[in-house]
Design a protein around this motif. Structure first.
Motif, PDB file in Angstrom:
ATOM      1  N   MET A  26       9.935   8.705  11.774  1.00 14.10           N
ATOM      2  CA  MET A  26       9.267   7.570  12.406  1.00 14.10           C
ATOM      3  C   MET A  26       7.773   7.782  12.206  1.00 14.10           C
ATOM      4  SD  MET A  26       9.697   4.695  13.979  1.00 14.10           S
ATOM      5  CE  MET A  26      11.320   4.705  14.720  1.00 14.10           C
ATOM      6  N   ALA A  27       7.175   6.958  11.356  1.00 15.51           N
ATOM      7  CA  ALA A  27       5.787   7.175  10.952  1.00 15.51           C
ATOM      8  C   ALA A  27       4.847   6.182  11.625  1.00 15.51           C
ATOM      9  CB  ALA A  27       5.662   7.039   9.432  1.00 15.51           C
ATOM     10  N   LYS A  28       3.682   6.672  11.995  1.00 17.70           N
ATOM     11  CA  LYS A  28       2.637   5.809  12.547  1.00 17.70           C
ATOM     12  C   LYS A  28       1.958   5.050  11.404  1.00 17.70           C
ATOM     13  CE  LYS A  28       1.692   8.456  16.730  1.00 17.70           C
ATOM     14  NZ  LYS A  28       2.367   7.425  17.560  1.00 17.70           N
ATOM     15  N   ILE A  29       1.724   3.778  11.629  1.00 16.05           N
ATOM     16  CA  ILE A  29       1.145   2.904  10.614  1.00 16.05           C
ATOM     17  C   ILE A  29      -0.360   2.790  10.830  1.00 16.05           C
ATOM     18  CG2 ILE A  29       1.203   0.607   9.592  1.00 16.05           C
ATOM     19  CD1 ILE A  29       3.833   2.268   9.310  1.00 16.05           C
ATOM     20  N   GLU A  30      -1.121   2.961   9.764  1.00 18.39           N
ATOM     21  CA  GLU A  30      -2.574   2.833   9.847  1.00 18.39           C
ATOM     22  C   GLU A  30      -3.017   1.383   9.631  1.00 18.39           C
ATOM     23  OE1 GLU A  30      -6.435   3.471  10.480  1.00 18.39           O
ATOM     24  OE2 GLU A  30      -4.831   4.940  10.803  1.00 18.39           O
ATOM     25  N   THR A  31      -2.395   0.702   8.670  1.00 23.09           N
ATOM     26  CA  THR A  31      -2.760  -0.680   8.373  1.00 23.09           C
ATOM     27  C   THR A  31      -1.502  -1.490   8.106  1.00 23.09           C
ATOM     28  OG1 THR A  31      -4.808   0.093   7.325  1.00 23.09           O
ATOM     29  CG2 THR A  31      -4.164  -2.178   6.890  1.00 23.09           C
ATOM     30  N   ALA A  32      -1.449  -2.701   8.705  1.00 26.71           N
ATOM     31  CA  ALA A  32      -0.313  -3.602   8.508  1.00 26.71           C
ATOM     32  C   ALA A  32      -0.846  -4.966   8.084  1.00 26.71           C
ATOM     33  CB  ALA A  32       0.509  -3.725   9.781  1.00 26.71           C
ATOM     34  N   VAL A 117      -0.380   5.712   6.008  1.00 27.01           N
ATOM     35  CA  VAL A 117       0.734   4.828   5.691  1.00 27.01           C
ATOM     36  C   VAL A 117       0.275   3.391   5.896  1.00 27.01           C
ATOM     37  CG1 VAL A 117       3.090   4.136   6.252  1.00 27.01           C
ATOM     38  CG2 VAL A 117       2.450   6.549   6.335  1.00 27.01           C
ATOM     39  N   LEU A 118       0.423   2.585   4.857  1.00 23.40           N
ATOM     40  CA  LEU A 118       0.047   1.176   4.892  1.00 23.40           C
ATOM     41  C   LEU A 118       1.268   0.353   4.538  1.00 23.40           C
ATOM     42  CD1 LEU A 118      -3.133  -0.398   3.271  1.00 23.40           C
ATOM     43  CD2 LEU A 118      -0.894  -1.419   2.887  1.00 23.40           C
ATOM     44  N   VAL A 119       1.562  -0.653   5.345  1.00 20.12           N
ATOM     45  CA  VAL A 119       2.690  -1.536   5.049  1.00 20.12           C
ATOM     46  C   VAL A 119       2.198  -2.972   4.941  1.00 20.12           C
ATOM     47  CG1 VAL A 119       4.469  -0.083   6.080  1.00 20.12           C
ATOM     48  CG2 VAL A 119       3.263  -1.752   7.513  1.00 20.12           C
ATOM     49  N   GLY A 120       2.820  -3.716   4.065  1.00 21.48           N
ATOM     50  CA  GLY A 120       2.494  -5.124   3.899  1.00 21.48           C
ATOM     51  C   GLY A 120       3.765  -5.920   3.708  1.00 21.48           C
ATOM     52  N   ALA A 121       3.796  -7.134   4.265  1.00 27.49           N
ATOM     53  CA  ALA A 121       4.961  -7.989   4.087  1.00 27.49           C
ATOM     54  C   ALA A 121       4.850  -8.702   2.739  1.00 27.49           C
ATOM     55  CB  ALA A 121       5.067  -8.974   5.244  1.00 27.49           C
ATOM     56  N   ASP A 122       4.798  -7.893   1.700  1.00 27.97           N
ATOM     57  CA  ASP A 122       4.718  -8.362   0.325  1.00 27.97           C
ATOM     58  C   ASP A 122       5.110  -7.193  -0.568  1.00 27.97           C
ATOM     59  OD1 ASP A 122       3.200 -10.694  -1.487  1.00 27.97           O
ATOM     60  OD2 ASP A 122       3.202  -8.708  -2.405  1.00 27.97           O
TER      61      ASP A 122
END
Length: 424
Positions: A26-32, A117-122
Protein backbone atom coordinates in the motif's frame (compact mmCIF):
# COMPACT_ATOMS: atom_id res chain seq x y z
CA UNK A 1 20.04 -9.14 -3.11
CA UNK A 2 19.63 -5.45 -3.94
CA UNK A 3 16.51 -3.75 -5.27
CA UNK A 4 15.69 -2.23 -8.64
CA UNK A 5 14.67 1.40 -9.02
CA UNK A 6 10.97 0.49 -9.14
CA UNK A 7 11.30 -1.71 -6.05
CA UNK A 8 13.13 0.94 -4.04
CA UNK A 9 10.56 3.63 -4.84
CA UNK A 10 7.66 1.36 -3.88
CA UNK A 11 9.46 0.27 -0.72
CA UNK A 12 9.92 3.88 0.34
CA UNK A 13 6.35 4.83 -0.52
CA UNK A 14 4.96 1.91 1.48
CA UNK A 15 7.25 2.38 4.50
CA UNK A 16 9.10 -0.89 4.02
CA UNK A 17 12.83 -1.60 4.16
CA UNK A 18 12.61 -3.86 1.15
CA UNK A 19 10.15 -5.37 -1.28
CA UNK A 20 10.33 -8.09 -3.89
CA UNK A 21 8.47 -8.72 -7.15
CA UNK A 22 5.02 -10.08 -6.44
CA UNK A 23 4.67 -8.39 -3.05
CA UNK A 24 1.47 -6.42 -2.48
CA UNK A 25 2.13 -2.99 -0.98
CA UNK A 26 0.00 0.00 0.00
CA UNK A 27 1.91 3.01 -1.30
CA UNK A 28 1.49 6.68 -0.48
CA UNK A 29 0.83 8.81 -3.55
CA UNK A 30 2.77 12.04 -4.08
CA UNK A 31 0.86 13.33 -7.12
CA UNK A 32 -2.52 12.32 -8.59
CA UNK A 33 -3.75 13.63 -11.94
CA UNK A 34 -7.05 13.51 -13.81
CA UNK A 35 -8.09 15.21 -17.04
CA UNK A 36 -11.37 16.23 -18.64
CA UNK A 37 -12.25 12.71 -19.82
CA UNK A 38 -11.36 10.69 -16.70
CA UNK A 39 -11.95 13.35 -14.05
CA UNK A 40 -15.76 13.32 -14.18
CA UNK A 41 -15.81 9.53 -13.68
CA UNK A 42 -13.62 9.94 -10.60
CA UNK A 43 -15.75 12.75 -9.18
CA UNK A 44 -19.00 10.84 -9.73
CA UNK A 45 -17.52 7.81 -7.95
CA UNK A 46 -16.61 9.99 -4.96
CA UNK A 47 -20.16 11.35 -4.86
CA UNK A 48 -21.63 7.86 -5.11
CA UNK A 49 -19.51 6.70 -2.18
CA UNK A 50 -20.36 9.76 -0.09
CA UNK A 51 -16.79 11.08 0.05
CA UNK A 52 -16.98 14.79 0.89
CA UNK A 53 -13.32 15.87 0.92
CA UNK A 54 -10.17 14.81 -0.92
CA UNK A 55 -7.16 13.74 1.07
CA UNK A 56 -4.87 16.60 0.02
CA UNK A 57 -5.96 19.34 -2.40
CA UNK A 58 -2.33 20.33 -3.04
CA UNK A 59 -1.33 16.90 -4.35
CA UNK A 60 -4.11 16.64 -6.92
CA UNK A 61 -3.68 18.09 -10.42
CA UNK A 62 -6.71 18.61 -12.65
CA UNK A 63 -6.10 19.43 -16.29
CA UNK A 64 -8.17 19.73 -19.46
CA UNK A 65 -6.46 18.47 -22.62
CA UNK A 66 -8.57 15.95 -24.54
CA UNK A 67 -11.60 17.95 -25.63
CA UNK A 68 -10.38 21.54 -25.56
CA UNK A 69 -12.04 23.80 -26.31
CA UNK A 70 -15.20 21.80 -25.61
CA UNK A 71 -16.28 20.11 -28.85
CA UNK A 72 -19.70 18.89 -27.70
CA UNK A 73 -22.38 19.63 -25.11
CA UNK A 74 -21.21 16.57 -23.18
CA UNK A 75 -17.64 17.88 -23.10
CA UNK A 76 -18.83 21.30 -21.92
CA UNK A 77 -20.84 19.63 -19.15
CA UNK A 78 -17.78 17.66 -18.06
CA UNK A 79 -15.74 20.86 -17.94
CA UNK A 80 -18.42 22.54 -15.80
CA UNK A 81 -18.50 19.55 -13.44
CA UNK A 82 -14.73 19.59 -12.97
CA UNK A 83 -14.49 23.37 -12.52
CA UNK A 84 -17.11 23.15 -9.78
CA UNK A 85 -15.29 20.25 -8.12
CA UNK A 86 -11.99 22.14 -8.15
CA UNK A 87 -13.59 25.13 -6.40
CA UNK A 88 -15.45 23.03 -3.85
CA UNK A 89 -12.35 21.07 -2.91
CA UNK A 90 -9.90 23.97 -2.97
CA UNK A 91 -7.66 22.14 -5.43
CA UNK A 92 -4.65 24.38 -5.95
CA UNK A 93 -3.37 23.07 -9.27
CA UNK A 94 -6.04 23.32 -11.93
CA UNK A 95 -5.11 23.93 -15.56
CA UNK A 96 -8.07 24.80 -17.75
CA UNK A 97 -8.24 24.54 -21.55
CA UNK A 98 -5.21 26.73 -22.23
CA UNK A 99 -2.18 24.74 -21.02
CA UNK A 100 -1.84 21.62 -23.17
CA UNK A 101 -1.32 17.88 -22.79
CA UNK A 102 -1.22 16.63 -19.20
CA UNK A 103 1.98 14.61 -19.61
CA UNK A 104 3.86 17.66 -20.86
CA UNK A 105 2.32 20.17 -18.46
CA UNK A 106 2.90 18.20 -15.23
CA UNK A 107 6.71 18.17 -15.42
CA UNK A 108 6.82 21.71 -16.86
CA UNK A 109 4.95 23.00 -13.82
CA UNK A 110 7.13 21.10 -11.35
CA UNK A 111 4.62 18.43 -10.30
CA UNK A 112 6.89 15.48 -11.10
CA UNK A 113 9.80 14.72 -8.78
CA UNK A 114 12.18 11.75 -8.53
CA UNK A 115 11.73 8.98 -6.02
CA UNK A 116 7.94 9.29 -5.66
CA UNK A 117 4.81 7.49 -6.80
CA UNK A 118 2.69 9.41 -9.30
CA UNK A 119 -0.62 8.15 -10.65
CA UNK A 120 -2.74 9.54 -13.45
CA UNK A 121 -6.10 8.50 -14.85
CA UNK A 122 -4.50 8.16 -18.27
CA UNK A 123 -2.50 5.23 -19.61
CA UNK A 124 0.46 7.34 -20.73
CA UNK A 125 1.20 8.55 -17.21
CA UNK A 126 4.25 6.28 -17.48
CA UNK A 127 5.83 9.24 -19.32
CA UNK A 128 6.84 10.73 -15.96
CA UNK A 129 9.15 7.83 -15.21
CA UNK A 130 11.64 9.81 -17.30
CA UNK A 131 12.21 11.79 -14.09
CA UNK A 132 12.91 8.78 -11.88
CA UNK A 133 9.39 8.52 -10.48
CA UNK A 134 7.24 5.39 -10.35
CA UNK A 135 4.51 6.77 -12.61
CA UNK A 136 1.61 4.72 -13.85
CA UNK A 137 -1.87 5.03 -15.28
CA UNK A 138 -4.86 3.86 -13.24
CA UNK A 139 -8.63 3.71 -13.75
CA UNK A 140 -11.02 6.40 -12.61
CA UNK A 141 -12.46 4.21 -9.82
CA UNK A 142 -8.97 3.59 -8.42
CA UNK A 143 -8.33 7.32 -8.71
CA UNK A 144 -11.39 7.96 -6.55
CA UNK A 145 -9.77 5.78 -3.88
CA UNK A 146 -6.57 7.82 -4.20
CA UNK A 147 -8.49 11.12 -3.95
CA UNK A 148 -10.14 9.83 -0.77
CA UNK A 149 -7.14 8.24 0.98
CA UNK A 150 -3.88 9.29 -0.70
CA UNK A 151 -2.87 5.65 -1.01
CA UNK A 152 -3.18 2.80 -3.49
CA UNK A 153 -2.16 -0.83 -3.54
CA UNK A 154 0.34 -2.17 -6.05
CA UNK A 155 1.82 -5.52 -6.88
CA UNK A 156 5.57 -4.94 -7.07
CA UNK A 157 6.52 -5.58 -10.71
CA UNK A 158 9.49 -7.38 -12.16
CA UNK A 159 11.84 -5.06 -14.04
CA UNK A 160 13.05 -5.40 -17.61
CA UNK A 161 16.26 -3.43 -18.15
CA UNK A 162 17.08 -2.05 -21.60
CA UNK A 163 20.78 -1.20 -21.85
CA UNK A 164 20.96 1.12 -24.86
CA UNK A 165 24.39 1.84 -26.29
CA UNK A 166 25.84 3.53 -29.34
CA UNK A 167 25.38 6.84 -31.10
CA UNK A 168 22.22 7.73 -33.00
CA UNK A 169 22.85 8.77 -36.60
CA UNK A 170 21.38 11.99 -38.04
CA UNK A 171 17.57 11.81 -38.45
CA UNK A 172 17.36 8.84 -36.09
CA UNK A 173 15.57 9.82 -32.89
CA UNK A 174 14.55 8.31 -29.55
CA UNK A 175 11.17 7.50 -31.12
CA UNK A 176 12.98 5.16 -33.50
CA UNK A 177 14.70 3.51 -30.53
CA UNK A 178 11.50 2.84 -28.64
CA UNK A 179 9.68 1.64 -31.76
CA UNK A 180 12.55 -0.76 -32.40
CA UNK A 181 12.32 -2.05 -28.82
CA UNK A 182 8.54 -2.50 -28.99
CA UNK A 183 8.93 -4.35 -32.27
CA UNK A 184 11.36 -6.75 -30.61
CA UNK A 185 9.50 -7.22 -27.30
CA UNK A 186 5.95 -7.18 -28.65
CA UNK A 187 2.82 -5.31 -27.60
CA UNK A 188 2.34 -7.57 -24.58
CA UNK A 189 5.94 -8.59 -23.94
CA UNK A 190 6.32 -6.38 -20.88
CA UNK A 191 2.88 -6.78 -19.35
CA UNK A 192 2.87 -5.43 -15.77
CA UNK A 193 6.64 -5.04 -15.86
CA UNK A 194 8.67 -1.98 -14.99
CA UNK A 195 10.58 -1.06 -18.14
CA UNK A 196 13.82 0.68 -17.20
CA UNK A 197 15.92 2.37 -19.87
CA UNK A 198 19.61 3.03 -19.33
CA UNK A 199 23.02 3.02 -20.97
CA UNK A 200 25.18 5.65 -22.65
CA UNK A 201 22.63 6.46 -25.35
CA UNK A 202 19.97 7.34 -22.79
CA UNK A 203 22.44 9.39 -20.76
CA UNK A 204 23.16 11.46 -23.86
CA UNK A 205 19.47 12.03 -24.61
CA UNK A 206 17.67 15.25 -23.76
CA UNK A 207 14.88 15.16 -21.19
CA UNK A 208 12.39 15.49 -24.05
CA UNK A 209 13.83 12.45 -25.84
CA UNK A 210 13.76 10.43 -22.62
CA UNK A 211 10.09 11.29 -22.15
CA UNK A 212 9.36 9.79 -25.57
CA UNK A 213 10.92 6.52 -24.43
CA UNK A 214 9.02 6.21 -21.15
CA UNK A 215 5.79 7.44 -22.75
CA UNK A 216 5.62 4.31 -24.89
CA UNK A 217 6.42 1.75 -22.19
CA UNK A 218 2.68 1.10 -21.98
CA UNK A 219 2.69 0.15 -25.67
CA UNK A 220 4.53 -3.05 -24.80
CA UNK A 221 2.32 -3.65 -21.75
CA UNK A 222 4.58 -2.00 -19.19
CA UNK A 223 3.27 -0.93 -15.79
CA UNK A 224 5.73 1.95 -15.85
CA UNK A 225 8.74 3.22 -17.78
CA UNK A 226 11.74 4.39 -15.79
CA UNK A 227 14.99 6.25 -16.30
CA UNK A 228 17.38 6.69 -13.40
CA UNK A 229 17.66 10.38 -12.50
CA UNK A 230 20.92 12.20 -13.23
CA UNK A 231 22.07 15.83 -13.17
CA UNK A 232 19.91 16.66 -16.22
CA UNK A 233 16.87 15.36 -14.37
CA UNK A 234 17.63 17.19 -11.15
CA UNK A 235 18.28 20.49 -12.90
CA UNK A 236 15.08 20.23 -14.95
CA UNK A 237 12.97 19.47 -11.88
CA UNK A 238 14.50 22.24 -9.78
CA UNK A 239 14.10 24.81 -12.56
CA UNK A 240 10.47 23.83 -13.15
CA UNK A 241 9.58 24.02 -9.46
CA UNK A 242 11.32 27.35 -9.01
CA UNK A 243 9.67 28.87 -12.07
CA UNK A 244 6.16 27.87 -11.01
CA UNK A 245 6.41 28.05 -7.23
CA UNK A 246 5.91 24.34 -6.70
CA UNK A 247 9.06 23.69 -4.69
CA UNK A 248 9.13 20.65 -2.46
CA UNK A 249 11.89 18.38 -1.19
CA UNK A 250 12.65 15.20 -3.05
CA UNK A 251 15.03 12.26 -2.84
CA UNK A 252 16.98 10.92 -5.78
CA UNK A 253 16.65 7.15 -5.68
CA UNK A 254 18.79 4.82 -7.76
CA UNK A 255 18.87 1.06 -8.16
CA UNK A 256 21.25 -1.00 -6.09
CA UNK A 257 24.31 -2.22 -7.95
CA UNK A 258 23.33 -5.82 -7.24
CA UNK A 259 19.71 -5.36 -8.25
CA UNK A 260 18.17 -8.38 -9.94
CA UNK A 261 16.32 -7.85 -13.22
CA UNK A 262 13.98 -10.34 -14.81
CA UNK A 263 15.77 -9.78 -18.11
CA UNK A 264 18.41 -7.43 -19.51
CA UNK A 265 18.14 -6.44 -23.16
CA UNK A 266 21.22 -5.17 -24.97
CA UNK A 267 20.16 -2.58 -27.56
CA UNK A 268 22.93 -1.25 -29.82
CA UNK A 269 21.85 1.72 -31.95
CA UNK A 270 24.88 2.65 -34.05
CA UNK A 271 23.26 1.17 -37.14
CA UNK A 272 19.63 1.82 -36.23
CA UNK A 273 17.52 3.17 -39.10
CA UNK A 274 14.40 5.36 -38.92
CA UNK A 275 11.60 2.99 -37.90
CA UNK A 276 7.85 2.89 -38.51
CA UNK A 277 4.96 1.10 -36.80
CA UNK A 278 2.62 -0.09 -39.54
CA UNK A 279 -1.15 -0.59 -39.25
CA UNK A 280 -2.79 -1.70 -37.09
CA UNK A 281 -0.44 -2.57 -34.22
CA UNK A 282 2.32 -0.66 -32.48
CA UNK A 283 4.58 -3.72 -32.57
CA UNK A 284 4.21 -4.11 -36.35
CA UNK A 285 7.53 -2.31 -36.71
CA UNK A 286 9.67 -2.09 -39.85
CA UNK A 287 12.42 0.11 -41.20
CA UNK A 288 10.88 3.10 -42.98
CA UNK A 289 12.60 2.15 -46.22
CA UNK A 290 10.65 -1.13 -46.28
CA UNK A 291 7.38 0.73 -46.82
CA UNK A 292 8.74 3.84 -48.56
CA UNK A 293 6.58 5.15 -51.38
CA UNK A 294 3.24 4.39 -49.70
CA UNK A 295 0.93 7.33 -50.55
CA UNK A 296 -0.44 9.30 -47.58
CA UNK A 297 -3.21 11.81 -46.99
CA UNK A 298 -2.28 13.39 -43.66
CA UNK A 299 0.66 13.98 -41.32
CA UNK A 300 0.21 14.71 -37.62
CA UNK A 301 3.12 16.16 -35.62
CA UNK A 302 2.31 16.41 -31.93
CA UNK A 303 0.98 14.43 -28.92
CA UNK A 304 2.43 13.58 -25.51
CA UNK A 305 4.97 11.44 -27.36
CA UNK A 306 6.43 13.97 -29.78
CA UNK A 307 4.95 17.45 -29.44
CA UNK A 308 7.91 19.03 -27.68
CA UNK A 309 10.15 21.84 -28.86
CA UNK A 310 12.94 19.62 -30.19
CA UNK A 311 10.36 17.71 -32.21
CA UNK A 312 8.97 20.88 -33.81
CA UNK A 313 12.50 22.13 -34.49
CA UNK A 314 13.61 19.11 -36.49
CA UNK A 315 10.31 18.88 -38.35
CA UNK A 316 10.36 22.48 -39.57
CA UNK A 317 14.06 22.23 -40.38
CA UNK A 318 13.37 19.36 -42.79
CA UNK A 319 10.29 21.02 -44.29
CA UNK A 320 12.13 24.31 -44.79
CA UNK A 321 15.24 22.70 -46.29
CA UNK A 322 13.12 20.98 -48.92
CA UNK A 323 10.85 23.85 -49.87
CA UNK A 324 7.64 22.96 -48.08
CA UNK A 325 5.05 20.21 -48.03
CA UNK A 326 3.42 18.24 -50.84
CA UNK A 327 0.30 19.85 -52.33
CA UNK A 328 -2.00 16.90 -51.69
CA UNK A 329 -1.07 16.27 -48.04
CA UNK A 330 -2.68 17.80 -44.94
CA UNK A 331 -0.20 18.54 -42.13
CA UNK A 332 -1.49 19.14 -38.60
CA UNK A 333 0.97 20.46 -36.01
CA UNK A 334 0.04 20.53 -32.33
CA UNK A 335 2.56 21.76 -29.74
CA UNK A 336 2.31 19.73 -26.54
CA UNK A 337 1.86 22.73 -24.26
CA UNK A 338 1.40 26.48 -24.15
CA UNK A 339 5.01 26.77 -23.00
CA UNK A 340 6.19 24.82 -26.04
CA UNK A 341 3.94 26.91 -28.28
CA UNK A 342 5.32 30.21 -26.93
CA UNK A 343 8.95 29.08 -27.31
CA UNK A 344 8.25 27.87 -30.83
CA UNK A 345 6.70 31.23 -31.65
CA UNK A 346 9.73 33.05 -30.26
CA UNK A 347 11.96 30.98 -32.56
CA UNK A 348 9.70 31.62 -35.57
CA UNK A 349 8.81 27.94 -35.87
CA UNK A 350 5.05 28.38 -35.77
CA UNK A 351 5.17 31.14 -38.37
CA UNK A 352 7.16 28.86 -40.67
CA UNK A 353 4.68 25.99 -40.29
CA UNK A 354 1.92 28.39 -41.33
CA UNK A 355 4.03 29.71 -44.18
CA UNK A 356 4.36 26.23 -45.64
CA UNK A 357 0.65 25.49 -45.36
CA UNK A 358 0.54 23.44 -42.19
CA UNK A 359 -2.40 23.75 -39.81
CA UNK A 360 -1.21 24.63 -36.29
CA UNK A 361 -3.71 23.90 -33.51
CA UNK A 362 -3.94 24.90 -29.86
CA UNK A 363 -1.94 22.71 -27.45
CA UNK A 364 -4.08 19.61 -26.82
CA UNK A 365 -4.34 15.90 -27.54
CA UNK A 366 -5.54 16.97 -30.99
CA UNK A 367 -5.43 14.35 -33.76
CA UNK A 368 -3.94 11.67 -31.50
CA UNK A 369 -7.44 10.75 -30.35
CA UNK A 370 -9.26 11.57 -33.56
CA UNK A 371 -11.78 13.35 -31.35
CA UNK A 372 -11.07 16.99 -32.00
CA UNK A 373 -9.00 17.61 -35.13
CA UNK A 374 -7.81 15.68 -38.12
CA UNK A 375 -10.20 12.76 -38.24
CA UNK A 376 -9.20 10.36 -41.01
CA UNK A 377 -11.91 9.28 -43.44
CA UNK A 378 -12.51 5.82 -44.94
CA UNK A 379 -9.53 4.63 -46.97
CA UNK A 380 -7.27 7.48 -45.87
CA UNK A 381 -3.70 6.99 -44.67
CA UNK A 382 -2.16 9.02 -41.89
CA UNK A 383 1.38 9.32 -40.59
CA UNK A 384 1.60 10.41 -36.94
CA UNK A 385 4.20 11.05 -34.25
CA UNK A 386 1.75 9.80 -31.62
CA UNK A 387 1.82 6.48 -29.78
CA UNK A 388 -1.06 4.29 -30.98
CA UNK A 389 -2.24 3.14 -34.38
CA UNK A 390 -4.93 0.56 -33.71
CA UNK A 391 -7.92 0.54 -36.04
CA UNK A 392 -10.09 3.63 -35.57
CA UNK A 393 -7.67 5.43 -33.27
CA UNK A 394 -7.61 8.54 -35.47
CA UNK A 395 -10.92 8.28 -37.25
CA UNK A 396 -12.54 5.79 -39.59
CA UNK A 397 -12.19 2.07 -38.96
CA UNK A 398 -11.21 1.87 -42.60
CA UNK A 399 -8.30 4.30 -42.28
CA UNK A 400 -4.66 3.42 -41.61
CA UNK A 401 -2.15 5.06 -39.27
CA UNK A 402 1.65 4.72 -39.36
CA UNK A 403 3.70 5.85 -36.34
CA UNK A 404 7.04 7.58 -36.87
CA UNK A 405 9.48 10.11 -35.43
CA UNK A 406 9.09 13.86 -36.09
CA UNK A 407 11.97 13.72 -38.57
CA UNK A 408 10.31 10.96 -40.57
CA UNK A 409 6.90 12.68 -40.33
CA UNK A 410 8.37 15.84 -41.82
CA UNK A 411 9.99 13.88 -44.65
CA UNK A 412 6.65 12.22 -45.40
CA UNK A 413 5.00 15.65 -45.48
CA UNK A 414 7.58 16.90 -47.97
CA UNK A 415 7.16 13.96 -50.37
CA UNK A 416 3.49 13.15 -49.89
CA UNK A 417 4.40 9.52 -49.30
CA UNK A 418 6.21 7.48 -46.66
CA UNK A 419 9.84 8.56 -46.86
CA UNK A 420 13.03 7.92 -44.92
CA UNK A 421 14.33 11.42 -44.03
CA UNK A 422 17.79 10.35 -45.14
CA UNK A 423 16.49 9.81 -48.67
CA UNK A 424 15.22 13.32 -49.31
Amino acid sequence: MGMTLAEKILAKASGKKEVSPGDIVMAKIETAMVHDITGPLTVNTLKKEGIKKVWDPEKIVVLFDHQVPADSINAAENHILMRKFVKEQGIKYFYDIREGVCHQVLPEKGHVVPGTVLVGADSHTCTHGAFGAFATGIGSTDMAAVFATGELWFKVPETLYFNITGELKPYVMSKDVILHIIGEVGADGATYKACQFGGETVKNMSIASRMTMTNMAIEMGGKTGLIEPDEKTIQYVKNAMKKHGTEKPFEVIKADEDAEYEEVFEVEVNDLEPMIACPHNVDNVKAVREVAGTPIDQVFIGSCTNGRLEDLRIAIKIIEEHGGIADDVRVIVTPASREVMLKAMEEGIIQKFYKYGCVVTNPSCSACMGALYGILGPGEVGVATSNRNFRGREGSLDSEVYLVSPATAAACAVKGEITDPRDL
